[in-house]
Design a protein around this motif. Structure first.
Motif, PDB file in Angstrom:
ATOM      1  N   GLY A  73      -4.092  -5.977   4.474  1.00 52.88           N
ATOM      2  CA  GLY A  73      -2.788  -5.699   4.229  1.00 52.88           C
ATOM      3  C   GLY A  73      -1.916  -5.096   5.502  1.00 52.88           C
ATOM      4  O   GLY A  73      -1.018  -4.469   4.956  1.00 52.88           O
ATOM      5  N   CYS A  74      -2.326  -5.204   6.565  1.00 53.19           N
ATOM      6  CA  CYS A  74      -1.544  -4.629   7.629  1.00 53.19           C
ATOM      7  C   CYS A  74      -0.337  -5.141   7.921  1.00 53.19           C
ATOM      8  O   CYS A  74       0.571  -4.567   8.458  1.00 53.19           O
ATOM      9  CB  CYS A  74      -2.486  -4.310   8.861  1.00 53.19           C
ATOM     10  N   PRO A 132      -3.265   0.289  -3.512  1.00 55.69           N
ATOM     11  CA  PRO A 132      -3.381   0.768  -2.013  1.00 55.69           C
ATOM     12  C   PRO A 132      -4.515   1.802  -2.094  1.00 55.69           C
ATOM     13  O   PRO A 132      -4.516   2.528  -3.114  1.00 55.69           O
ATOM     14  CB  PRO A 132      -2.059   1.470  -1.640  1.00 55.69           C
ATOM     15  N   VAL A 133      -5.365   1.829  -0.993  1.00 53.09           N
ATOM     16  CA  VAL A 133      -6.418   2.804  -0.998  1.00 53.09           C
ATOM     17  C   VAL A 133      -6.368   3.040   0.795  1.00 53.09           C
ATOM     18  O   VAL A 133      -5.731   2.534   1.554  1.00 53.09           O
ATOM     19  CB  VAL A 133      -7.668   2.457  -1.390  1.00 53.09           C
ATOM     20  N   ASP A 134      -7.025   4.354   1.199  1.00 51.36           N
ATOM     21  CA  ASP A 134      -6.942   4.436   2.503  1.00 51.36           C
ATOM     22  C   ASP A 134      -7.553   3.362   3.448  1.00 51.36           C
ATOM     23  O   ASP A 134      -8.589   2.433   3.175  1.00 51.36           O
ATOM     24  CB  ASP A 134      -8.035   5.716   2.883  1.00 51.36           C
ATOM     25  N   GLY A 135      -6.518   2.837   4.196  1.00 46.77           N
ATOM     26  CA  GLY A 135      -6.885   1.838   5.403  1.00 46.77           C
ATOM     27  C   GLY A 135      -6.602   0.568   4.759  1.00 46.77           C
ATOM     28  O   GLY A 135      -7.020  -0.377   5.280  1.00 46.77           O
ATOM     29  N   ASP A 136      -6.116   0.478   3.559  1.00 44.80           N
ATOM     30  CA  ASP A 136      -5.697  -0.872   2.839  1.00 44.80           C
ATOM     31  C   ASP A 136      -4.546  -0.507   1.917  1.00 44.80           C
ATOM     32  O   ASP A 136      -4.456  -0.019   1.043  1.00 44.80           O
ATOM     33  CB  ASP A 136      -6.925  -1.364   2.131  1.00 44.80           C
ATOM     34  N   SER A 137      -3.383  -1.383   2.344  1.00 42.96           N
ATOM     35  CA  SER A 137      -2.066  -1.317   1.822  1.00 42.96           C
ATOM     36  C   SER A 137      -2.128  -1.915   0.477  1.00 42.96           C
ATOM     37  O   SER A 137      -1.180  -1.726  -0.470  1.00 42.96           O
ATOM     38  CB  SER A 137      -1.039  -1.715   2.574  1.00 42.96           C
ATOM     39  N   ALA A 159      -0.414   7.085   5.388  1.00 41.35           N
ATOM     40  CA  ALA A 159      -0.814   7.855   4.032  1.00 41.35           C
ATOM     41  C   ALA A 159      -2.243   8.363   4.137  1.00 41.35           C
ATOM     42  O   ALA A 159      -2.547   9.350   3.268  1.00 41.35           O
ATOM     43  CB  ALA A 159      -1.006   6.573   3.007  1.00 41.35           C
ATOM     44  N   LEU A 187      -0.823   1.992   8.260  1.00 40.93           N
ATOM     45  CA  LEU A 187      -1.865   2.228   7.187  1.00 40.93           C
ATOM     46  C   LEU A 187      -2.003   3.786   7.640  1.00 40.93           C
ATOM     47  O   LEU A 187      -2.491   4.393   6.579  1.00 40.93           O
ATOM     48  CB  LEU A 187      -2.869   1.240   7.472  1.00 40.93           C
TER      49      LEU A 187
END
Ligand SMILES: Cc1cc2nc3c(=O)[nH]c(=O)nc-3n(C[C@H](O)[C@H](O)[C@H](O)COP(=O)(O)OP(=O)(O)OC[C@H]3O[C@@H](n4cnc5c(N)ncnc54)[C@H](O)[C@@H]3O)c2cc1C
Ligand code: SF4
Ligand code: SF4
Lengths: 178, 604
Positions: free
Chosen positions: B49-50, B70-75, B190, B187
């Motif tokens: 999801g960049c 969303p999680v770390d590294g993925d929106s 966050a 990304l």
């Protein structure tokens, strides 16, 4: 070999260095005034009978267009690309439709997509694939495709997008903490 | 009217009505070429999801829409494509940062509902989802560079007998090339504990505007010179570029900005507090990154801030822990100078709890922030650790910083496998090289190399410097000479091979192969297995009154303790690194500031 050919030709034509991409594919810069004579000699003497394509590159930073004439020698299975540079501010090329009739079509396309003129080329000023085009020629690098597309075509209702960074900030850090 | 053509184009098409159609009446069933660019496919698990596909699309055909949390590294966003606009150019496939986006060779699909042609590939099921044929990008992505610009370093032979900084820093050209690889998806923001505006400062480098870059850095981090050198750079683990290449060297780019703005210019750009003095007073205990960041924020809000520091100089573990070859003292001093310029009073050589009691601070100040870090070195307590020749890593590191004489025997064994163990090992190696002309350091770690705690670079650089690292060894005893001239002195460290570290419940319970025993010869053993906070400074009454969780002072999300006048920040409550301490400092300052403002309202 391409190199021998290059050595042979460069005594009589103003040529740049030979850029060899593959064993049977090379490119060379040519002075515009020498182009026609060189094309004729390549076709009639050296077996490059086929004009594979004629295309252009917009080197906007350098203020010039590059025309690439890709010639093919079918029997020897090799291709040579001739590169000619035109002033971007006044782009006028020399028509070669009399050498290869197909060139007229390429020149008509270049006229439409890059705004490069080829005086004397048949039907060169007629529309090619763009109908009723009033904007800047669209293959020029300063043509803003996205802006054009947004002005010209409306979005379907209900479209909504999310910026990844803002979306993550909202979801993961709702208080806006630093 | 921008959309005139939408309305008119059907009419212009009428002129073709009488011509013989050139289209095939029913193309359905006729397969396109193998590499044809048809409807998209997206591997949803691979996509992060960049939004790079959305940005490159020249037809504004793509929206990024929420699909998962969303999680770390993925929106959690995924591209939704409007085929009313798509021209099938495949730029989105070419730019895709993960290679998740491809195109099938399916190009025919009839539906009377135009909105059916807006869908999320990979999420909204389509017949072509699993088709093998279609357009695939050849090889890895090329539109954005996949390889990181290599960082210059002092070679091992040039660095092993001194404490000179190892990392050289990027040149302008190198930084420009590295900055150019960034797709600005954001990304990483966050994931950064301080939520630094990473894409913005990288863009400033690209523009060559270092003043702007510095300004952006200071909005979130007054320790950017420090972090540009030693940050644990969690952001780089969330970078979109890491999926098909190296992550952007975010840490080095940050450093590059700071390297290009002189100290004087920094003071000009950052300026001094614009707020009027509030007359409120805050005491901060401990001049590490947490305390000094809180001081910076509170001073800029107009409060009078006094920082008490036990050591002779401010900086905390950034000065007394992290070795000079990773973080030169003058780099730290420049960051602190900007903070001091905000009118912050830093009183060094004052240990709260000894020279001044906590109660006194409570009486004299409107709020107190505890940011004392972790300064007691933990011991393994294995037999033989009591007595001379056994040291705590952080004590030694602090003494090296202070310029004190430390014991430098020819053979040193370090217990521990984290970055602190590497720091003391590499510091001792330098001192040994100077004194004895040779390095004699052995690091013994519980973890095996596959699970090592220290950073890869630290391990590699340690090897380069001639340090021995033995993995999966559990310390059993510090062996001492029993008789003779050296009676009582350290002879070595006895270890067993480790078979497992945690039990089935994930609790720390190392198991050993007692048959695999080794004695690592040593004249000194250094323990680097962790640190604890010295909370004795609080005094009995306060300790009693406060709430604790598992030995740590309990604080709310804003960093406030159960006592309304006392906040805590940094390693002492959170950890584990400088940037988390900075984030904590901001958080506490915001909370303290809000309380002080409320006090002001009441007073008025
Ligand atoms: C060897 C080592 C290497 C490290 N390397 C890195 C790294 O590369 N990158 C990274 O991000 N982090 C690293 N860290 C961690 C990082 O240094 C800490 O997370 C960070 O400094 C914590 O900040 P702090 O403000 O909470 O505490 P500290 O930096 O520990 O500061 C606390 C301060 O409080 C003072 N103090 C304590 N008690 C009192 C008292 N009673 N009165 C007055 N003053 C007092 C101390 O003297 C100290 O100056 C490292 C730590 C160590 C030990
Ligand atoms: S194929 Fe081209 S027009 Fe279609 S969504 Fe991708 S980038 Fe946009
Ligand atoms: S570029 Fe690739 S990874 Fe990024 S959002 Fe688009 S499809 Fe997903």
């Amino acid at each position: 070999m391409m190199r021998d050919l290059h050595d042979h030709l460069k005594t009589r034509y103003r040529l740049g260095d030979l850029a060899e991409r593959r064993a049977n594919l090379a490119f060379v810069d040519v002075a515009r005034a020498d182009l026609r004579a060189l094309l004729v000699e390549l076709r009639d003497v050296h077996g490059f009978t086929h004009l594979s394509l004629l295309t252009a590159v917009d080197w906007i930073e350098e203020g010039r267009f590059q025309l690439t004439y890709l010639m093919n020698n079918r029997t020897a299975n090799r291709s040579l690309g001739l590169r000619v540079f035109l002033d971007r501010a006044d782009p006028v090329g020399d028509t070669i439709h009399d050498l290869w009739p197909t060139a007229a079509t390429y020149q008509r396309e270049l006229r439409e997509m890059f705004g490069i003129a080829f005086p004397g080329s048949p039907r060169v000023d007629e529309e090619f694939i763009l109908e009723g085009w009033t904007d800047m020629p669209p293959y020029r690098r300063d043509f803003d495709t996205l802006a054009y597309s947004q002005q010209t075509f409306s979005d379907r209702e209900g479209r909504e997008t999310h910026d990844p960074r803002a979306h993550m900030a909202k979801k993961l850090n709702p208080e806006g903490q630093r | 009217m921008g959309n005139l053509r939408d309305v008119l184009s059907p009419f212009t098409a009428w002129k073709h009505l009488i011509e013989t159609p050139v289209t095939i009446r029913n193309p359905i069933g006729r397969e396109a070429a193998d590499g044809y660019r048809g409807f998209h496919q997206n591997d949803i698990e691979k996509c992060i999801g960049c939004g790079s596909c959305e940005v490159i699309c020249q037809n504004a055909a793509i929206d990024m829409v929420p699909v998962s949390a969303p999680v770390d590294g993925d929106s959690g966003l995924r591209p939704k494509i409007d085929y009313g606009r798509c021209c099938w150019c495949a730029l989105c496939v070419d730019v895709c940062m993960t290679g998740s986006l491809t195109m099938s060779n399916e190009y025919t699909w009839v539906d009377a509902d135009p909105d059916a042609f807006r869908f999320i590939p990979g999420v909204d099921p389509k017949p072509w989802d699993d088709m093998e044929k279609g357009y695939r990008r050849e090889g890895a992505r090329v539109l954005t560079g996949a390889e990181r610009v290599e960082m210059g370093e002092l070679p091992p032979e040039a660095r092993i007998d001194n404490f000179d900084e190892i990392v050289v820093g990027y040149t302008r050209e190198q930084a420009m090339i590295e900055a150019d690889r960034c797709v600005e998806c954001g990304l990483c923001v966050a994931t950064c504990p301080a939520h630094m505006d990473i894409p913005d400062y990288i863009a400033a480098i690209r523009e060559g505007d270092y003043d702007l870059g510095l300004q952006i850095l200071y909005e979130t981090n007054p320790f950017s010179e420090v972090c540009g050198r030693v940050c644990t750079h969690k952001c780089e683990t969330a970078c979109a570029a890491r999926h098909e290449g190296d992550p952007i060297a975010i840490r080095w780019l940050k450093r590059h900005i700071v390297d290009n703005v002189s100290e004087d210019r920094r003071l000009e750009i950052v300026g001094t507090p614009q707020a009027l003095p509030t007359g409120r007073k805050v005491a901060i205990v401990g001049a590490g990154p947490a305390g000094l960041t809180a001081a910076y924020d509170l001073a800029r809000q107009g409060h009078a801030v006094t920082v008490y520091e036990a050591q002779d100089k401010p900086g905390g573990m950034m000065r007394y822990g992290i070795p000079e070859y990773r973080l030169p003292y003058d780099a730290l001093d420049r960051d602190i100078a900007v903070i001091a310029a905000q009118g912050v009073t830093i009183k060094t050589g004052v240990r709260i709890g000894r020279e001044i009691a906590m109660d006194k601070l409570r009486g004299e100040f409107d709020a107190v922030v505890l940011s004392i870090g972790l300064h007691i070195g933990r011991s393994t307590r294995i037999p033989g650790t009591e007595g001379p020749g056994v040291e705590a890593a952080i004590d030694l590191l602090a003494r090296i910083t202070a310029g004190e004489e430390v014991p430098v025997p020819e053979r040193v064994v370090v217990i521990g496998g984290g970055n602190v163990a590497m720091d003391i090992a590499r510091s001792m190696a330098r001192l040994q090289k100077r004194k004895h002309g040779a390095v004699g350091v052995t690091v013994t770690a519980l973890e095996d190399f596959a699970h090592f705690l220290a950073d890869r670079e630290e391990i590699e650089e340690s090897f380069d410097e001639g340090i021995e690292i033995v993995d999966a060894r559990g310390p059993q005893e510090v062996v001492r000479y029993k008789s003779g001239k050296r009676k009582g002195a350290v002879k070595g460290l006895r270890t067993w091979a480790v078979t497992s570290i945690f039990d089935g419940q994930g609790r720390f319970a190392p198991q050993y192969d007692q048959g695999d025993e080794r004695l690592h010869p040593a004249d000194m053993v250094v323990e680097a297995i962790g640190q604890a906070a010295d909370v004795s400074i609080l005094g009995e009454d306060l300790t009693e009154a406060l709430e604790w969780t598992r030995g740590r002072l309990a604080v709310d999300p804003a960093g406030r303790s159960s006592e309304p006048w006392l906040w805590a920040a940094g390693d002492a409550v959170h950890g584990p690194d400088v940037i988390t301490a900075v984030a904590d400092g901001h958080r506490v300052a915001a909370s303290v500031g809000a309380m002080l403002m409320a006090m002001g309202e009441v007073a008025r």
